[in-house]
Write an enzyme that holds these catalytic residues in place. Structure first.
Site, PDB file in Angstrom:
ATOM      1  N   ASP A 111       0.827  -1.213   0.000  1.00  0.00           N
ATOM      2  CA  ASP A 111       0.000   0.000   0.000  1.00  0.00           C
ATOM      3  C   ASP A 111       0.853   1.251   0.000  1.00  0.00           C
ATOM      4  OD1 ASP A 111       0.741  -0.621   2.732  1.00  0.00           O
ATOM      5  OD2 ASP A 111      -0.649   0.950   3.375  1.00  0.00           O
ATOM      6  N   GLU A 129       0.076  -1.164   5.603  1.00  0.00           N
ATOM      7  CA  GLU A 129       1.126  -0.754   6.528  1.00  0.00           C
ATOM      8  C   GLU A 129       1.013   0.717   6.877  1.00  0.00           C
ATOM      9  OE1 GLU A 129       5.068   0.874   7.745  1.00  0.00           O
ATOM     10  OE2 GLU A 129       3.855   1.370   5.996  1.00  0.00           O
TER      11      GLU A 129
END
Length: 424
Positions: free
Chosen positions: A91, A180
């Site tokens: 991400d 994350e």
């Protein structure tokens, strides 16, 4: 000692990173709790890009699990069951537009790099990368080197290990995680199923760094319920929740904000304020390298809230602590070789290792405290979470070289380290 840098395929590494960077995989903190991953585009990237790339490489046990994590396996070539993990996240941060990303290649020599939308990467940031190949976005989005550079570097290193079986290596487990950037990347990570004896995230910035000490982190959420009254009849009755929020902010010491602190100094940070005269929600970050210090900061917030409630009779203020992660240093010291082997790997790449404190956190901090020792290695990315983000291709190669050397260092020390790991 063999120089593995020459084994790294620069074009392959560049093409793989660009392939990853072009896909928008932004995570979203406001997604309803329990929805994992937080955005569908991460799942699409995992399914349509990552899984295919890993299978094409010839890795085994390539899987996408229900949490959105992609895992794969490469068997070692030494007489040992030692297994190391390599972890990166898919991400990208919400702090800048996440896509569509249009990577640009620059053969950089000097000066600023001017991109679209009045985005300028200053020469002061670029100075260390003269005469290197710089990759940026077009200036309208972030680039996504955090952490797609990490993914590409891991996969290139693993590909080199597959192409050169003469390089000794342990078993390798790869994990590419979602979310994350919103602190949820490894919340549901199955450490036992992953099966690594130790691991490394490749998610830092400077390529000569080994990051083993992070903040202790709380993300407090303060809810303020005011007393709304029609403005024409508000005298002596109204309590404006926005004004109450301002009063809380004004009590936070100005010398203990992120912009006023550095190195090992902790801070308070008001990250967002949303609401109206009726009700306001303040989201904060509270950080300290000492856990007792972090808890003391939370108690200080409670004291502030009590004082403000007393000043604004009738309002109601609640505080959720939201403890996020701890400093991983103490846990890592149970097996100092995890850090020492990384330093040796960096030295073998011709760099002088540094061990700075991390003014933030990593997936590795959470994994370490749950029992999987996981310090963090650098990717070479610069200006993360912004339109000015960039990465040097030459430095990416160094990161891959670090990973290759790291696997080899562990393989060379298998007998010594296995006894310690299995006795724990």
């Amino acid at each position: 000692m063999t120089n593995y840098f020459e084994y790294i395929n620069e074009e392959r590494l560049k093409d793989l990173f660009i392939k990853f960077a072009e896909v928008d995989t932004g995570s979203c903190e406001d997604t309803k709790k329990g929805i994992v991953p937080s955005t569908k585009k991460q799942v699409e990237f995992a399914k349509k890009v990552l899984v295919k790339v890993l299978k094409k490489m010839g890795l085994k046990d390539v899987k996408l699990d229900k949490t959105g994590t992609v895992t794969a396996y490469l068997k070692g070539n030494i007489k040992s069951d030692l297994t190391l993990g390599l972890i990166a996240h898919m991400d990208t941060s919400e702090q800048a537009p996440t896509g569509p990303v249009k990577p640009l290649i620059h053969n950089y020599t000097s000066g600023d790099i001017v991109l679209k939308g009045e985005t300028v990467i200053e020469s002061t940031d670029l100075e260390p990368y003269k005469n290197q190949t710089i990759i940026t976005s077009d200036g309208t989005t972030l680039l996504g080197a955090d952490d797609k550079a990490g993914i590409a570097e891991i996969l290139e290193a693993v590909k080199v290990l597959m192409e050169h079986p003469e390089i000794e290596r342990p078993n390798i487990k790869i994990a590419i995680t979602p979310d994350e950037e919103i602190g949820e990347g490894v919340t549901n990570f199955d450490i036992k199923k992953f099966g690594a004896d130790a691991a490394y995230t490749v998610d830092g910035s400077e390529v000569d760094n080994i990051e083993s000490e992070t903040f202790n982190a709380f993300n407090p959420e303060i809810t303020i319920v005011g007393v709304p009254v029609h403005c024409g009849y508000a005298y002596g009755k109204m309590v404006n929740a926005i004004e109450v929020a301002t009063a809380i902010m004004n009590k936070i010491p100005k010398n203990e904000l992120p912009e006023s602190t550095r190195d090992r100094e902790g801070y308070y940070h008001v990250d967002s304020i949303n609401g109206s005269v009726n009700e306001v929600t303040m989201k904060m970050l509270v950080r300290d390298f000492d856990f007792e210090g972090a808890k003391a900061r939370i108690e200080f917030l409670r004291k502030i809230i009590s004082e403000v409630e007393n000043d604004y009779k009738g309002c109601k203020i609640t505080l959720k602590e939201n403890e996020k992660y701890h400093n991983m240093k103490e846990k890592l010291m149970e097996l100092p070789e995890v850090i020492e082997f990384a330093k040796e790997a960096i030295r073998r790449s011709g760099l002088e290792p540094k061990e700075p404190v991390v003014r933030g956190g990593t997936d590795g901090a959470m994994l370490t405290l749950r029992g999987l020792l996981t310090p963090n290695l650098g990717t070479g990315g610069v200006n993360f979470h912004s339109k000015k983000e960039f990465v040097s291709l030459e430095i990416m190669k160094k990161s891959s070289e670090n990973v290759i050397n790291l696997m080899n260092v562990w393989a060379k020390n298998t007998d010594e380290i296995s006894k310690k790991l299995w006795l724990q």
